[in-house]
Write a protein that holds these residues in place. Sequence first.
Motif, PDB file in Angstrom:
ATOM      1  N   SER A  23       0.554  -1.341  -0.257  1.00 45.15           N
ATOM      2  CA  SER A  23      -0.163  -0.128   0.139  1.00 45.15           C
ATOM      3  C   SER A  23       0.937   1.583  -0.375  1.00 45.15           C
ATOM      4  O   SER A  23       1.516   1.287   0.650  1.00 45.15           O
ATOM      5  CB  SER A  23      -1.295   0.258   1.194  1.00 45.15           C
ATOM      6  OG  SER A  23      -1.698  -1.167   1.447  1.00 45.15           O
ATOM      7  N   VAL A  24       0.590   2.486  -0.904  1.00 41.28           N
ATOM      8  CA  VAL A  24       1.482   3.435  -1.066  1.00 41.28           C
ATOM      9  C   VAL A  24       0.671   5.047  -1.234  1.00 41.28           C
ATOM     10  O   VAL A  24      -0.912   4.435  -1.444  1.00 41.28           O
ATOM     11  CB  VAL A  24       2.204   3.414  -2.435  1.00 41.28           C
ATOM     12  CG1 VAL A  24       3.499   2.267  -1.547  1.00 41.28           C
ATOM     13  CG2 VAL A  24       1.997   2.970  -3.673  1.00 41.28           C
ATOM     14  N   VAL A  40      -1.872  -2.782  -4.301  1.00 40.77           N
ATOM     15  CA  VAL A  40      -1.886  -3.546  -5.189  1.00 40.77           C
ATOM     16  C   VAL A  40      -1.734  -4.963  -4.994  1.00 40.77           C
ATOM     17  O   VAL A  40      -0.275  -5.776  -3.389  1.00 40.77           O
ATOM     18  CB  VAL A  40      -0.081  -3.774  -5.930  1.00 40.77           C
ATOM     19  CG1 VAL A  40      -0.166  -4.487  -7.186  1.00 40.77           C
ATOM     20  CG2 VAL A  40      -0.197  -2.330  -6.529  1.00 40.77           C
ATOM     21  N   MET A  41      -2.168  -6.406  -5.135  1.00 42.78           N
ATOM     22  CA  MET A  41      -1.640  -7.449  -4.289  1.00 42.78           C
ATOM     23  C   MET A  41      -1.683  -8.450  -5.571  1.00 42.78           C
ATOM     24  O   MET A  41      -1.608  -8.067  -6.933  1.00 42.78           O
ATOM     25  CB  MET A  41      -3.677  -7.741  -3.771  1.00 42.78           C
ATOM     26  CG  MET A  41      -3.640  -6.917  -2.743  1.00 42.78           C
ATOM     27  SD  MET A  41      -5.636  -7.154  -2.329  1.00 42.78           S
ATOM     28  CE  MET A  41      -5.332  -8.587  -1.210  1.00 42.78           C
ATOM     29  N   GLU A  78       3.065   6.903   3.313  1.00 42.09           N
ATOM     30  CA  GLU A  78       3.684   5.606   4.127  1.00 42.09           C
ATOM     31  C   GLU A  78       3.601   4.751   3.398  1.00 42.09           C
ATOM     32  O   GLU A  78       3.017   4.980   2.211  1.00 42.09           O
ATOM     33  CB  GLU A  78       2.664   5.349   5.408  1.00 42.09           C
ATOM     34  CG  GLU A  78       2.947   4.183   6.488  1.00 42.09           C
ATOM     35  CD  GLU A  78       1.839   4.396   7.076  1.00 42.09           C
ATOM     36  OE1 GLU A  78       2.388   3.456   8.895  1.00 42.09           O
ATOM     37  OE2 GLU A  78       0.357   4.338   6.718  1.00 42.09           O
ATOM     38  N   CYS A  79       4.833   3.446   3.193  1.00 45.54           N
ATOM     39  CA  CYS A  79       4.309   2.325   2.627  1.00 45.54           C
ATOM     40  C   CYS A  79       3.987   1.352   3.654  1.00 45.54           C
ATOM     41  O   CYS A  79       4.819   1.318   4.536  1.00 45.54           O
ATOM     42  CB  CYS A  79       6.151   2.290   1.715  1.00 45.54           C
ATOM     43  SG  CYS A  79       5.634   0.916   0.755  1.00 45.54           S
ATOM     44  N   ARG A  80       2.744   0.009   3.385  1.00 42.53           N
ATOM     45  CA  ARG A  80       2.946  -1.244   4.478  1.00 42.53           C
ATOM     46  C   ARG A  80       3.421  -1.846   3.277  1.00 42.53           C
ATOM     47  O   ARG A  80       2.477  -2.404   1.992  1.00 42.53           O
ATOM     48  CB  ARG A  80       1.533  -0.937   4.497  1.00 42.53           C
ATOM     49  CG  ARG A  80       1.616   0.515   5.553  1.00 42.53           C
ATOM     50  CD  ARG A  80       0.131   0.362   5.937  1.00 42.53           C
ATOM     51  NE  ARG A  80      -1.020   0.742   5.831  1.00 42.53           N
ATOM     52  CZ  ARG A  80      -1.402   1.036   4.970  1.00 42.53           C
ATOM     53  NH1 ARG A  80      -0.843   2.443   4.858  1.00 42.53           N
ATOM     54  NH2 ARG A  80      -2.841   1.284   4.239  1.00 42.53           N
ATOM     55  N   CYS A  91       8.272   6.861   2.571  1.00 44.62           N
ATOM     56  CA  CYS A  91       8.614   6.752   1.354  1.00 44.62           C
ATOM     57  C   CYS A  91       8.440   7.790   0.843  1.00 44.62           C
ATOM     58  O   CYS A  91       7.869   8.960   1.220  1.00 44.62           O
ATOM     59  CB  CYS A  91       7.961   5.972   0.202  1.00 44.62           C
ATOM     60  SG  CYS A  91       8.154   5.683  -1.282  1.00 44.62           S
ATOM     61  N   SER A  92       9.674   8.819   0.318  1.00 39.89           N
ATOM     62  CA  SER A  92       9.551  10.065  -0.610  1.00 39.89           C
ATOM     63  C   SER A  92       9.182  10.498  -1.605  1.00 39.89           C
ATOM     64  O   SER A  92      10.447  10.618  -2.352  1.00 39.89           O
ATOM     65  CB  SER A  92      10.834  10.995  -0.188  1.00 39.89           C
ATOM     66  OG  SER A  92      11.574  10.131  -0.526  1.00 39.89           O
ATOM     67  N   GLY A  93       8.026   9.638  -2.318  1.00 37.12           N
ATOM     68  CA  GLY A  93       7.685   9.930  -3.744  1.00 37.12           C
ATOM     69  C   GLY A  93       8.628   8.762  -4.574  1.00 37.12           C
ATOM     70  O   GLY A  93       8.911   7.720  -3.683  1.00 37.12           O
TER      71      GLY A  93
END
Length: 88
Positions: free
Chosen positions: A24-25, A34-35, A49-51, A64-66
């Motif tokens: 997730s982003v 995305v799955m 945040e990125c998970r 995550c900075s872009g």
Amino acid sequence: MNTFKLQIAAPDGMRYDGDAVQISVRGIEGDLAVMAGHIPFVTALKSGECRVYTEDNAVRRATCSGGMLMVSKDCVRLLSSDFTWESE
């Protein structure tokens, strides 16, 4: 659960290279996930945040900075100018 190959890279090297259930982003059009089996596409990312969800039900969080997210049939790749895991 179905998994997919995920690679996350930053200028200082590979930050993740393994299987994931979901990522997730924050894309430029809003948050996205995305799955396995997602249609191929490319999008720019905003800072946020990125998970990463793994098969053992763990959730790894990062800043995550872009960057860019590229989804293909074989692999999902995230390229970021700065990617830092929460645990670092």
